[in-house]
Design a protein around this motif. Structure first.
Motif, PDB file in Angstrom:
ATOM      1  N   ALA A  55      36.469 130.832  22.234  1.00 43.12           N
ATOM      2  CA  ALA A  55      35.121 131.369  22.038  1.00 43.12           C
ATOM      3  C   ALA A  55      34.184 130.269  21.554  1.00 43.12           C
ATOM      4  O   ALA A  55      33.049 130.153  22.030  1.00 43.12           O
ATOM      5  N   LEU A  56      34.674 129.438  20.636  1.00 40.19           N
ATOM      6  CA  LEU A  56      33.850 128.347  20.117  1.00 40.19           C
ATOM      7  C   LEU A  56      33.459 127.386  21.239  1.00 40.19           C
ATOM      8  O   LEU A  56      32.294 127.015  21.387  1.00 40.19           O
ATOM      9  N   ARG A  57      34.439 127.011  22.066  1.00 42.33           N
ATOM     10  CA  ARG A  57      34.157 126.049  23.133  1.00 42.33           C
ATOM     11  C   ARG A  57      33.112 126.608  24.098  1.00 42.33           C
ATOM     12  O   ARG A  57      32.140 125.946  24.453  1.00 42.33           O
ATOM     13  N   LEU A  58      33.289 127.875  24.497  1.00 39.82           N
ATOM     14  CA  LEU A  58      32.375 128.449  25.484  1.00 39.82           C
ATOM     15  C   LEU A  58      31.002 128.744  24.881  1.00 39.82           C
ATOM     16  O   LEU A  58      29.982 128.569  25.547  1.00 39.82           O
ATOM     17  N   ALA A  59      30.968 129.156  23.611  1.00 38.90           N
ATOM     18  CA  ALA A  59      29.666 129.353  22.954  1.00 38.90           C
ATOM     19  C   ALA A  59      28.928 128.015  22.893  1.00 38.90           C
ATOM     20  O   ALA A  59      27.723 127.950  23.151  1.00 38.90           O
ATOM     21  N   GLY A  60      29.660 126.948  22.593  1.00 36.58           N
ATOM     22  CA  GLY A  60      29.059 125.614  22.536  1.00 36.58           C
ATOM     23  C   GLY A  60      28.456 125.209  23.873  1.00 36.58           C
ATOM     24  O   GLY A  60      27.340 124.683  23.942  1.00 36.58           O
ATOM     25  N   GLU A  61      29.195 125.478  24.962  1.00 37.52           N
ATOM     26  CA  GLU A  61      28.673 125.148  26.302  1.00 37.52           C
ATOM     27  C   GLU A  61      27.423 125.963  26.606  1.00 37.52           C
ATOM     28  O   GLU A  61      26.411 125.441  27.055  1.00 37.52           O
ATOM     29  N   TYR A  62      27.511 127.269  26.358  1.00 38.56           N
ATOM     30  CA  TYR A  62      26.398 128.163  26.671  1.00 38.56           C
ATOM     31  C   TYR A  62      25.144 127.768  25.896  1.00 38.56           C
ATOM     32  O   TYR A  62      24.027 127.788  26.421  1.00 38.56           O
ATOM     33  N   LEU A  63      25.342 127.402  24.624  1.00 41.92           N
ATOM     34  CA  LEU A  63      24.203 127.089  23.751  1.00 41.92           C
ATOM     35  C   LEU A  63      23.783 125.627  23.880  1.00 41.92           C
ATOM     36  O   LEU A  63      22.901 125.165  23.168  1.00 41.92           O
ATOM     37  N   LYS A  64      24.441 124.904  24.812  1.00 43.57           N
ATOM     38  CA  LYS A  64      24.114 123.497  25.087  1.00 43.57           C
ATOM     39  C   LYS A  64      24.184 122.628  23.829  1.00 43.57           C
ATOM     40  O   LYS A  64      23.301 121.807  23.549  1.00 43.57           O
ATOM     41  N   ILE A  65      25.241 122.814  23.049  1.00 42.61           N
ATOM     42  CA  ILE A  65      25.452 121.977  21.863  1.00 42.61           C
ATOM     43  C   ILE A  65      25.911 120.602  22.361  1.00 42.61           C
ATOM     44  O   ILE A  65      26.889 120.509  23.101  1.00 42.61           O
ATOM     45  N   PRO A  66      25.201 119.544  21.988  1.00 44.00           N
ATOM     46  CA  PRO A  66      25.555 118.218  22.528  1.00 44.00           C
ATOM     47  C   PRO A  66      26.877 117.676  21.962  1.00 44.00           C
ATOM     48  O   PRO A  66      27.272 118.038  20.856  1.00 44.00           O
ATOM     49  N   PHE A  67      27.530 116.841  22.738  1.00 44.50           N
ATOM     50  CA  PHE A  67      28.747 116.162  22.269  1.00 44.50           C
ATOM     51  C   PHE A  67      28.461 115.465  20.942  1.00 44.50           C
ATOM     52  O   PHE A  67      27.390 114.915  20.743  1.00 44.50           O
ATOM     53  N   GLY A  68      29.435 115.498  20.064  1.00 48.33           N
ATOM     54  CA  GLY A  68      29.297 114.780  18.797  1.00 48.33           C
ATOM     55  C   GLY A  68      28.520 115.536  17.735  1.00 48.33           C
ATOM     56  O   GLY A  68      28.414 115.076  16.599  1.00 48.33           O
ATOM     57  N   ALA A  69      27.980 116.697  18.088  1.00 50.60           N
ATOM     58  CA  ALA A  69      27.173 117.454  17.121  1.00 50.60           C
ATOM     59  C   ALA A  69      28.042 117.975  15.980  1.00 50.60           C
ATOM     60  O   ALA A  69      29.244 118.192  16.143  1.00 50.60           O
ATOM     61  N   ARG A  70      27.398 118.193  14.834  1.00 51.44           N
ATOM     62  CA  ARG A  70      28.110 118.737  13.668  1.00 51.44           C
ATOM     63  C   ARG A  70      28.197 120.255  13.772  1.00 51.44           C
ATOM     64  O   ARG A  70      27.186 120.936  13.901  1.00 51.44           O
TER      65      ARG A  70
ATOM     66  N   ASP B 107      35.203 117.410  21.174  1.00 48.30           N
ATOM     67  CA  ASP B 107      33.845 116.977  21.507  1.00 48.30           C
ATOM     68  C   ASP B 107      32.840 117.131  20.374  1.00 48.30           C
ATOM     69  O   ASP B 107      31.729 116.609  20.451  1.00 48.30           O
ATOM     70  N   TYR B 108      33.189 117.899  19.344  1.00 48.95           N
ATOM     71  CA  TYR B 108      32.246 118.089  18.242  1.00 48.95           C
ATOM     72  C   TYR B 108      32.791 117.466  16.971  1.00 48.95           C
ATOM     73  O   TYR B 108      33.990 117.252  16.827  1.00 48.95           O
ATOM     74  N   ASP B 109      31.876 117.242  16.029  1.00 46.43           N
ATOM     75  CA  ASP B 109      32.256 116.811  14.680  1.00 46.43           C
ATOM     76  C   ASP B 109      32.477 118.092  13.872  1.00 46.43           C
ATOM     77  O   ASP B 109      31.530 118.682  13.352  1.00 46.43           O
TER      78      ASP B 109
ATOM     79  N   LEU C 298      43.558 121.997  11.882  1.00 47.28           N
ATOM     80  CA  LEU C 298      44.142 120.899  12.671  1.00 47.28           C
ATOM     81  C   LEU C 298      44.150 121.249  14.153  1.00 47.28           C
ATOM     82  O   LEU C 298      43.896 120.409  15.021  1.00 47.28           O
ATOM     83  N   LYS C 299      44.393 122.530  14.460  1.00 49.20           N
ATOM     84  CA  LYS C 299      44.447 122.960  15.853  1.00 49.20           C
ATOM     85  C   LYS C 299      43.049 122.931  16.501  1.00 49.20           C
ATOM     86  O   LYS C 299      42.895 122.510  17.653  1.00 49.20           O
ATOM     87  N   TYR C 300      42.031 123.372  15.748  1.00 48.80           N
ATOM     88  CA  TYR C 300      40.658 123.283  16.266  1.00 48.80           C
ATOM     89  C   TYR C 300      40.325 121.836  16.630  1.00 48.80           C
ATOM     90  O   TYR C 300      39.741 121.548  17.664  1.00 48.80           O
ATOM     91  N   ILE C 301      40.678 120.919  15.732  1.00 47.60           N
ATOM     92  CA  ILE C 301      40.344 119.504  15.953  1.00 47.60           C
ATOM     93  C   ILE C 301      41.011 118.989  17.223  1.00 47.60           C
ATOM     94  O   ILE C 301      40.415 118.249  18.007  1.00 47.60           O
ATOM     95  N   GLU C 302      42.257 119.434  17.433  1.00 48.29           N
ATOM     96  CA  GLU C 302      42.991 119.005  18.623  1.00 48.29           C
ATOM     97  C   GLU C 302      42.369 119.607  19.887  1.00 48.29           C
ATOM     98  O   GLU C 302      42.204 118.925  20.899  1.00 48.29           O
ATOM     99  N   GLU C 303      42.001 120.890  19.809  1.00 47.99           N
ATOM    100  CA  GLU C 303      41.532 121.586  21.013  1.00 47.99           C
ATOM    101  C   GLU C 303      40.069 121.318  21.331  1.00 47.99           C
ATOM    102  O   GLU C 303      39.644 121.503  22.470  1.00 47.99           O
ATOM    103  N   ILE C 304      39.280 120.947  20.305  1.00 52.56           N
ATOM    104  CA  ILE C 304      37.845 120.758  20.520  1.00 52.56           C
ATOM    105  C   ILE C 304      37.443 119.378  20.020  1.00 52.56           C
ATOM    106  O   ILE C 304      36.861 119.230  18.941  1.00 52.56           O
TER     107      ILE C 304
END
Lengths: 373, 373
Positions: free
Chosen positions: B89-104, B125-127, B117-123
């Protein structure tokens, strides 16, 4: 000491010795509930528990008077002694239990990231672990297979549940219970008469206007129950910690064709799943078969097909269609089977019973049903 | 869109812009409850919420039908779309909302260490942030000061609570309610008549044999209530999400000297604390003064002096004696004041009311009392 509680702790001590773990911590506090504390000591809630590989259990309850009645452990120390700070309790339990410097100590699995960093800062003397496939998941796996004491309790609480289902049918047919609140409070009163601790979760009684919700909100109101259409009732009795979980649909004609079709689909799905359990199918295959049945009628179920029950209303095993589900049912598992469909216009229909897997097959413990009025 | 919900989200968006945070995630699911989702969208439970600094809110509910009735957000997407996995859900919400790579991007504060730790591994592209003093604690601080809509709701639910307190006194004096279950179910039924969502927490009705427990277990039984000695009743009505929290002690003579002394101490402590609130004292000083009063009689209170109430039965502000408490009361805070003492032989006594701090002083919203029969 109660033998069944000691046996459970012994299994953990054995596991700790094999894994080289000196101390494990369980936490059952607000926002971080873990009924493993009750499973291991009998103390109902709000406590920390430390188990040492030297085969000692230290219980740290919020309410010391309560722990003296219910808690089975080698030592009981009130949480107040530690300023109600878990890291203080851990440090002092470690000293008391003579845990050596550098020993491996497992923290609760749901310890938050920020809390874990703080533990590491405050307790540098141990090798602190917080991990999947550690003691906490091991306990969850153990709890998925009920022991003899648990099966004994489930026979009692299932019988109470069935008595109340029969009373409900009688009272609703006799028009004695008219509103959602009438129904929910009738169950609550009958449960306490039978020395239950209450409900395993908030009873959901949803008349036809609200049964489209998976879990109607609010869970019950002063609105009419069991009038024309589909009314869903979902409840569980809690006895010595263990909860049943059943759902009935009360059907009052005349119905629309869509409503008849929903009921037919649920009955078919329920029979199909039971037959597949008898056939020894894997859980995911059963869930996918139910999905396929619903899919043919362009319907989909917005929740899992079932879940384990015990000290929690939802616990392992989980009966899901998810691709990461490889579960096979095993003797001692007790779980719900609960096909349900929900339509904003026509209402919802759910049928849910509790199933015990035995050495020779399955046993349907509860008698929830679709009741046509 | 409801203005008060939008106003709350606007305050978060402003905070995000100042802090350089592109996206925040809230999670309200089983085992990780967070009523911030309801506070920000009106959706009662079981959902994820994403807020983007571009001032968009994405609600991801388990029950889409329910969200269409209650949920206030720019977009609503059912959780099922993401295989019920928050990282998806986080990944797709990020795409939909056009959150740029590296964003906090801020994750829920109670995210477990292993999940983080799992979020960091799976996502990657974000900080990803998971931290104290981030958005989640900021929301907790905001919620500690109730807004106009919340104070309006508290006036309603407090009035209902007071009506029911009066009815209870009448019914118990008239010997119409005899058991703990009678009392608890009377409150439950009266609450639903007033369109409450139910109870804010499980009612505790403890007759003299069980009132020594801080939170008696089970919370009520078929046992006698308000017979000779001290009976404690602790309940809260929940109206549009907001709960009251009051405790009454019913006193049936003849009493032992120790019982009279317990009651006297509680009444004294309650008056002392109210006077110190009027005097503008800091919370820790008030808690320490109550401790000192009890200490003179060799008694000690095994819980905090009070806590904030709102969408949760326990939330900020916390009225504690702990050395890390530097809280001062501020206008808009609504909290309980609940001195209590518990004796395994003589029973317990607790008096608890809900207090609103106003611009000019304080207002005691509820009328709980020690009732001598």
């Amino acid at each position: 000491m109660k033998a069944f509680l000691e046996n459970r702790r012994e299994r953990i001590y054995d596991w700790m010795a094999r894994e080289g773990i000196a101390l494990v911590m369980f936490e059952d506090t607000e926002g971080r509930r873990d009924s493993a504390v009750r499973w291991l000591t009998g103390h109902p809630s709000d406590a920390l528990l430390f188990l040492a590989v030297s085969r000692q259990a230290v219980l740290v309850p919020w309410d010391i008077n309560m722990a003296r009645v219910y808690g089975d452990a080698d030592i009981i120390v009130p949480y107040g002694e530690f300023d109600r700070k878990p890291a203080n309790a851990l440090r002092l339990a470690g000293e008391y239990l003579k845990i050596p410097f550098g020993a491996r100590v497992e923290l609760p699995l749901n310890t938050s990231y920020t809390a874990f960093l703080k533990y590491i800062e405050e307790i540098p003397d141990y090798d602190l672990l917080c991990r999947n496939e550690g003691v906490h998941e091991t306990v969850q796996d153990m709890r998925a297979i009920k022991d003899a004491e648990e099966i004994r309790l489930y026979r009692i609480v299932s019988a109470f549940t069935n008595e109340i289902i029969d009373l409900l049918e009688e009272q609703i047919r006799g028009e004695k219970l008219k509103t959602e609140t009438d129904v929910a409070l009738f169950i609550e009163a009958e449960s306490r008469k039978r020395d239950c601790e209450g409900m395993g979760f908030e009873t959901i009684a949803a008349g036809p206007a609200r049964s489209f919700g998976i879990h109607a909100f609010p869970s019950y109101t002063g609105g009419a129950f069991a009038v024309r259409g589909l009314s869903v009732l979902d409840f569980g009795l809690k006895y010595q910690g263990y909860t049943t979980d059943v759902s009935l649909t009360f059907v009052r004609p005349p119905l629309s064709k869509s409503q008849e079709k929903l009921i037919g689909l649920i009955e078919k799905a329920y029979k199909l799943a039971l037959a597949m359990i008898d056939g020894g199918d894997g859980v995911r295959d059963i869930a996918l078969a139910v999905d396929a049945l619903f899919g043919k009628s362009k319907r989909s179920m917005p929740h899992a097909l079932g879940h384990g029950i015990g000290l929690e209303p939802h616990e392992a095993p989980f009966l899901r269609n998810r691709s990461d589900t490889s579960l096979r049912l095993q003797p001692g598992m007790i779980f719900t089977l609960e096909p349900g469909l929900y339509d904003p216009l026509h209402g919802g229909c759910r049928l849910e019973n509790d199933i015990l897997i035995t050495d020779t097959g399955k046993e349907v413990l509860t008698g929830a049903r679709i009741i046509r009025l």
